[in-house]
Design a protein around this motif. Structure first.
Motif, short mmCIF file in Angstrom:
data_model
loop_
_atom_site.label_atom_id
_atom_site.label_comp_id
_atom_site.label_asym_id
_atom_site.label_seq_id
_atom_site.Cartn_x
_atom_site.Cartn_y
_atom_site.Cartn_z
N SER A 1 0.83 -1.21 0.00
CA SER A 1 0.00 0.00 0.00
C SER A 1 0.86 1.25 0.00
CB SER A 1 -0.90 0.03 1.22
OG SER A 1 -1.55 -1.20 1.40
N TYR A 2 1.90 1.23 0.78
CA TYR A 2 2.77 2.39 0.82
C TYR A 2 3.42 2.61 -0.52
CZ TYR A 2 5.98 5.78 2.83
OH TYR A 2 6.67 6.92 3.14
N LEU A 3 3.77 1.51 -1.19
CA LEU A 3 4.34 1.63 -2.53
C LEU A 3 3.37 2.32 -3.47
CD1 LEU A 3 6.27 -1.54 -3.65
CD2 LEU A 3 7.03 0.82 -3.55
N SER A 4 2.10 1.99 -3.32
CA SER A 4 1.12 2.62 -4.21
C SER A 4 1.12 4.13 -3.99
CB SER A 4 -0.27 2.04 -4.00
OG SER A 4 -0.84 2.53 -2.83
N TYR A 5 1.20 4.50 -2.73
CA TYR A 5 1.23 5.93 -2.41
C TYR A 5 2.44 6.61 -3.05
CZ TYR A 5 1.10 10.12 0.54
OH TYR A 5 1.03 11.41 1.01
N LEU A 6 3.61 5.99 -2.85
CA LEU A 6 4.82 6.61 -3.36
C LEU A 6 4.85 6.63 -4.88
CD1 LEU A 6 7.43 5.15 -0.87
CD2 LEU A 6 6.47 7.44 -0.93
N THR A 7 4.34 5.55 -5.48
CA THR A 7 4.34 5.51 -6.93
C THR A 7 3.48 6.63 -7.50
OG1 THR A 7 4.49 3.11 -6.76
CG2 THR A 7 4.00 4.02 -8.92
N ALA A 8 2.32 6.80 -6.92
CA ALA A 8 1.45 7.86 -7.42
C ALA A 8 2.11 9.21 -7.21
CB ALA A 8 0.10 7.81 -6.70
N GLU A 9 2.74 9.37 -6.08
CA GLU A 9 3.43 10.63 -5.80
C GLU A 9 4.53 10.86 -6.83
OE1 GLU A 9 2.38 12.50 -3.16
OE2 GLU A 9 3.75 14.07 -3.80
N MET A 10 5.22 9.77 -7.16
CA MET A 10 6.31 9.89 -8.12
C MET A 10 5.79 10.33 -9.48
SD MET A 10 8.80 6.81 -9.32
CE MET A 10 7.57 5.84 -10.14
N LEU A 11 4.65 9.80 -9.88
CA LEU A 11 4.09 10.13 -11.16
C LEU A 11 3.25 11.40 -11.12
CD1 LEU A 11 2.93 6.55 -12.14
CD2 LEU A 11 4.94 7.75 -12.97
N SER A 12 3.35 12.12 -10.05
CA SER A 12 2.61 13.36 -9.82
C SER A 12 1.10 13.16 -9.95
CB SER A 12 3.08 14.49 -10.75
OG SER A 12 2.57 14.30 -12.05
N LEU A 13 0.67 11.95 -9.59
CA LEU A 13 -0.78 11.71 -9.56
C LEU A 13 -1.25 11.86 -8.11
CD1 LEU A 13 -0.69 8.50 -11.73
CD2 LEU A 13 -1.33 10.79 -12.47
N SER A 14 -2.53 11.66 -7.91
CA SER A 14 -3.06 11.87 -6.57
C SER A 14 -2.72 10.68 -5.68
CB SER A 14 -4.58 12.02 -6.65
OG SER A 14 -5.13 11.91 -5.38
N ALA A 15 -1.81 10.90 -4.77
CA ALA A 15 -1.34 9.80 -3.94
C ALA A 15 -2.41 9.35 -2.95
CB ALA A 15 -0.08 10.21 -3.19
N ILE A 16 -3.18 10.28 -2.44
CA ILE A 16 -4.22 9.91 -1.48
C ILE A 16 -5.26 9.02 -2.15
CG2 ILE A 16 -6.11 10.80 -0.10
CD1 ILE A 16 -4.50 13.06 0.73
N LEU A 17 -5.63 9.38 -3.36
CA LEU A 17 -6.58 8.53 -4.06
C LEU A 17 -6.01 7.14 -4.26
CD1 LEU A 17 -8.40 10.54 -6.85
CD2 LEU A 17 -9.26 9.70 -4.71
N ALA A 18 -4.70 7.10 -4.60
CA ALA A 18 -4.09 5.81 -4.86
C ALA A 18 -4.17 4.92 -3.64
CB ALA A 18 -2.64 5.99 -5.30
N ILE A 19 -3.75 5.44 -2.52
CA ILE A 19 -3.71 4.57 -1.35
C ILE A 19 -5.12 4.28 -0.84
CG2 ILE A 19 -3.39 6.29 0.45
CD1 ILE A 19 -1.30 4.47 1.67
N THR A 20 -6.02 5.22 -1.03
CA THR A 20 -7.40 4.96 -0.61
C THR A 20 -7.98 3.81 -1.41
OG1 THR A 20 -7.69 7.30 -0.16
CG2 THR A 20 -9.67 5.99 -0.34
#
Lengths: 830, 188
Positions: free
Chosen positions: A289-308
């Motif tokens: 789950s944390y990876l999903s957050y960081l990946t989204a952050e890396m791609l400048s996408l919405s990290a909160i949405l990703a981890i949610t």
């Protein structure tokens, strides 16, 4: 230990990080050579950073303990407010000690370490059905609502600025819009912190909760867009840039969601294969789950949405796949991390405020911001609700709208975003920071404090002041249950067509890939029970449910439960104390029922009245509409609802099996064979050697096997013509008569599951129906539950009886021993 | 399912008059009826209703399912389905005849009939106790429950017979907003 010594200890401890922090900056570096071997040395610099972090966490946790020592305070003031005040206090100490603001809530720490656990916790425990059922409303509020808030706030502030009230500021329109976008977003952390205290109905809860989570995409996009606009300068902002901004919204939100879903898929897949590494099973959940957050952050996408969405989508499969202990570990760890993170966030919000460097005061700006965000929130909510109510089944009433408007709290996300602003690009950054701090404090403290009384006042206004009479409570509860059932039947709840389609898809494809074989099988069996009323599977399910869910359901058969509420002889003292015990326990959250009870307690002198009301109050099953405590940051909900659901479900299934049998048997005589078949299979399942007539099975041990093989169609009561007649002899007829009598007994008898005939078990439990019908006592459901499968252990169970009529089940337990032990049905079947 | 859903059920107009539901609401109900009828039999069986998950967790589910299949019938056709559900149309704001199926009186009668198993028009002590037992957790001892039931009966029974007739029942719950608590908006 009273609060005062605790406070003293806390203060002492608090001074520690401050002074240690100072020591680190103040101590001169010793550059001279050491003269001799030092046995021990004080290596402060060596451990400084982790030590200080750990100390702060310790301080935050200790603070929580201290707060909860005083029930009175925590009932009124939300914890978040207390933490902020504590933070202010601590910040003051640090400041006083050494005029440096050494600790602040840096955006990096916040976004990388403090926010993900909270959002993951929210996603993992999200009530999915409710969430997706209300997704339309949630999206409307999250997207349109946030954009509305941002636009109106920004534009209004700009408009006011133009009038010159604010004095001279180095701001342009874009800066205002930027500020508007970061102050507009409702904050998940703050909302949850407050809504836990105020129990609202589930629809309202999920809408506000969902909104606070999903508006992140909008906030991120708006923030980035306006920040870059500010950077490139207003003159370069063309239509193309705006179009790009709009496109980026879709990309960011959908992209973030897809990233989350992808990682959820990965996580579920991984959890399928972790059977042999159970110890680290929980770790996968967090890591992926944390990876999903960081990946989204890396791609400048919405990290909160990703981890949610990672949490939302993986819940079902992960919970099905991992072992019971791992599941518990995951739950507790998640709660711990989320709760800890929230505590730290609020405390540091307080501390960060004590930083005079950033303080810029502009009365008009600050005041107007506060006014605008409140007013526009109200307007926005009202407008959107008005639109939504045309399309919604369940209407949102005025009180819901009030709570929604008032509950739109801003929190740490806004603060972190504003702290991220670059001074060079945004000249008035400090003003923004100051304003944000004030806004956050205001909403969290003031609105958090007052929302509970507000809700109470509104709710109480609507309900009658006179406490309800017994009949009203009773029948009112019946009404609620009936309405729940009718809602289910009429398909009012949720979008059923889509949900059915999804569950079909899920069953056919996803679950096959993502769920373990064993989990699929048991889940399939549950579906069979629902759909086919297949007897064998129904009993299996009941047994499985009892085995698996046993911890909560099979409560220890002690007299503990009886002691607290002793109804047999309602002595006033006992009743009063138990009632007051209940009242104290429920003192925390707003629980209007308890208040009603309190009122009644004062006004009713009649003990019997209190007892009966108390019984009902405590023990009536809750209908679905009543607020289930859906989500809590601070507690794992071993909810009463689970127990209630299990009890009801078991009772329902038993009754269905009964009535199902009786429709087959009672109506059509020729189907007595099914009865025998079912009964025998029931016996085999339960592995009891007790049957009405012990002689019969020993006559037909072979036929029992034969019966087992016949898989008669049970699902269609009407199409029952294709049974083979089995030659079982006269004994069977006798049994048929006997058991038929059992079933006709049930409808007229008092329908007490404690005493009622149970299908697969009753026939053997009611072992002498010709002697007595209603007086025969069957061990209570819990006692039955503990009956294992092998007959050898049967005797062991005598102490485990749970029914009130104590001696009877001793007789019961003695009973089977008299039966011929030759008949061992369990050995070959199931 | 698409084609079938578009076809209106026979006798729609008459059913609409009888139940007081609008034709649009009846169409929605018909769609739901067809969705529940899993094997496209054209009628519902108890198993169809019992397959609903939420229903299995409802303490009163058996009684309610029984309301759709009166007198032990195993089939429920659409008019029966609609008639039962018509009880739950919100009465307020709609032109409502006092005796219509969605009036508060008939809502109460629906509930009364759920309680009154033997259909004698009276709720006896035993019937009340049965319903109470359904709605209460397992750990409640019988004496307490009997006390509650006895007291409830005593409070409501005005005639002193020891049973509740419909008028007693209606009077006992008159303070409750029956219409609000027993209505579903879908049918409006």
């Amino acid at each position: 230990m009273g609060p005062a010594p605790c406070l003293g200890l806390l203060l002492g401890l608090l001074a520690l990080p401050a002074t240690l922090g100072q020591r680190s900056s103040g101590s001169p570096i010793n550059s001279s050579q050491p003269q001799s071997f030092a046995i021990v040395s004080f290596k402060w610099n060596h451990v400084k950073d982790p030590y200080i972090i750990t100390l702060w966490i310790l301080v935050a946790s200790l603070a929580k303990i201290v707060f909860h020592l005083s029930h009175k305070v925590t009932r009124v003031v939300p914890e978040s407010a207390l933490l902020i005040v504590l933070g202010l206090f601590l910040g003051g100490i640090v400041w006083a000690a050494d005029h440096i603001a050494s600790f602040t809530l840096t955006p990096n720490v916040f976004f990388f370490y403090l926010l993900p656990p909270i959002v993951l916790d929210a996603g993992y425990f999200m009530p999915n059905r409710l969430f997706f059922g209300n997704l339309g409303s949630i999206l409307l509020y999250a997207v349109i609502g946030t954009v509305w808030n941002a636009a109106t706030t920004g534009l209004s502030l700009y408009g006011v600025y133009l009038t010159g009230i604010m004095g001279h500021l180095d701001i342009g329109l874009l800066d205002f819009l930027l500020f508007g976008s970061l102050i507009a977003a409702v904050d998940p952390v703050a909302v949850l912190a407050v809504f836990e205290e105020v129990h609202v109905n589930e629809v309202l809860f999920i809408i506000v909760f969902g909104e606070s989570l999903l508006n992140d995409a909008v906030t991120v996009v708006l923030y980035n867009v306006f920040e870059s606009f500010v950077a490139i300068g207003p003159e370069n902002v063309t239509g193309i840039e705006c179009a790009k901004g709009i496109v980026s919204f879709f990309v960011v939100s959908l992209g973030g969601t897809l990233v989350g879903i992808f990682f959820a898929f990965l996580l579920s897949l991984v959890s399928r294969f972790t059977k042999h590494v159970r110890i680290i099973e929980p770790g996968f959940v967090f890591i992926i789950s944390y990876l999903s957050y960081l990946t989204a952050e890396m791609l400048s996408l919405s990290a909160i949405l990703a981890i949610t969405f990672c949490g939302i989508c993986c819940q079902k499969y992960v919970k099905a796949n991992i072992s019971e202990q791992s599941s518990t570990t995951v739950r507790y760890t998640m709660k711990m991390l989320a709760s800890g993170a929230e505590t730290i966030i609020f405390m540091f919000l307080g501390i960060s405020a004590v930083n005079p460097e950033i303080w810029t005061w502009n009365t008009a700006f600050i005041l107007l911001t506060l006014v605008f965000i409140s007013v526009y929130r109200v307007i926005g909510v009202v407008l959107q609700t008005w639109i939504l109510n045309h399309y919604r089944m369940v209407q949102l009433e005025i009180i819901d709208q009030v709570v929604m408007s008032y509950g739109g709290l801003r929190g740490a996300v806004a603060f972190a975003l504003v702290a991220l602003l670059d001074m060079n690009k945004v000249k008035e950054r400090n003003l923004f920071v100051s304003t944000t701090i004030i806004v956050v404090f205001f909403t969290v403290i003031f609105q958090g404090l007052t929302i509970k009384p507000l809700v109470q006042w509104l709710k109480v206004k609507k309900t009658e002041h006179r406490e309800p009479k017994l009949n009203e409570k009773l029948h009112g509860r019946a009404f609620d249950h009936i309405l729940s059932a009718i809602e289910d039947i009429s398909g009012q709840i949720g979008h059923n067509y889509l949900r059915d389609k999804w569950s079909n898809f899920d069953r056919k494809f996803l679950s096959k890939i993502l769920m373990r074989r064993s989990a699929q099988k048991s889940r399939d069996q549950i579906l069979n029970v629902f759909h086919e009323l297949n007897l064998k599977d129904a009993i299996t399910y009941v047994a499985e449910g009892e085995r698996r869910g046993s911890l909560a359901f099979i409560r220890s058969p002690s007299t503990d439960n009886m002691v607290n509420v002793d109804f047999s002889t309602p002595r006033p003292s006992t009743v009063e104390s138990s009632v007051s015990y209940l009242l104290r326990e429920k003192a925390g959250p707003v629980c209007l029922d308890m208040q009603a009870l309190e009122q009644r307690r004062k006004s009713i002198r009649d003990t019997e009245d209190t007892v009966t009301h108390h019984t009902l109050q405590q023990y009536l099953y809750k209908p679905r509409q009543e607020h289930k405590h859906l989500y809590s940051r601070h507690e794992i909900m071993h909810n009463e609802d689970e127990k209630q659901d299990k009890e009801i479900f078991h009772r329902t299934m038993r009754k269905r099996l009964e009535s199902f049998k009786s429709t087959k048997l009672g109506i059509n005589h020729s189907k007595k064979l099914n009865k025998i078949h079912k009964r025998d299979r029931g016996q085999k399942r339960r592995n009891s050697s007790v049957i009405p007539n012990g002689k019969i099975p020993s006559e037909n041990p072979v036929q029992d096997f034969a019966l087992k093989e016949k898989d008669l169609e049970f699902s269609e009561p009407e199409d029952s013509n294709d049974y083979e007649t089995l030659h079982l002899g006269k004994g069977v007829d006798f049994l048929a008569d006997v058991t038929k009598q059992n079933f006709t007994d049930t409808p007229s008898g008092i329908d007490n599951p404690v005493f009622s005939a149970d299908d697969g078990q009753s026939v053997y439990m009611k072992f002498s129906p010709w002697l007595s019908s209603e007086d025969t006592v069957v061990p209570s459901q819990r006692a039955r539950v503990q009956i294992p499968y092998s007959p050898n252990n049967f005797r062991r169970l005598t102490p485990f009886r749970l029914s009130n009529k104590s001696i009877d089940s001793f007789l019961q337990a003695d009973g089977p021993e008299d039966r011929p032990r030759s008949f061992l049905p369990e050995s070959t079947h199931m | 399912m698409g084609a079938a859903a578009a076809r209106p059920p026979p006798g729609l107009g008459a059913l609409s008059d009888e139940t007081g539901l609008s034709p649009a609401a009846l169409m929605r109900l018909h769609e739901r009826f067809q969705a529940l009828d899993r094997d496209d039999k054209g009628h519902l069986s108890p198993a169809d209703l019992q397959a609903l998950e939420g229903l299995a967790l409802n303490p009163l589910c058996e009684r309610i399912v029984g309301a759709f299949f009166p007198a032990g019938a195993q089939r429920a056709d659409f008019p029966t389905f609609a008639r039962v559900l018509a009880h739950f149309r919100p009465a307020e704001g709609a032109p409502c005849e006092p005796g219509g199926p969605s009036s508060p009186g008939s809502k109460l009668r629906f509930v009364f009939e759920l309680y009154d198993l033997d259909g004698d028009g009276q709720i006896s002590y035993r019937e009340l106790l049965q319903v109470l037992r359904l709605m209460v957790g397992l750990e409640v001892p019988d004496e307490a429950l009997a006390a509650v039931a006895a007291r409830a009966l005593r409070e409501a029974d005005r005639s002193g017979r020891g049973t509740l007739c419909f008028e007693d029942f209606a009077k006992a719950v008159e303070r409750l907003d029956v219409d609000r608590r027993m209505s579903i908006w879908m049918l409006k």
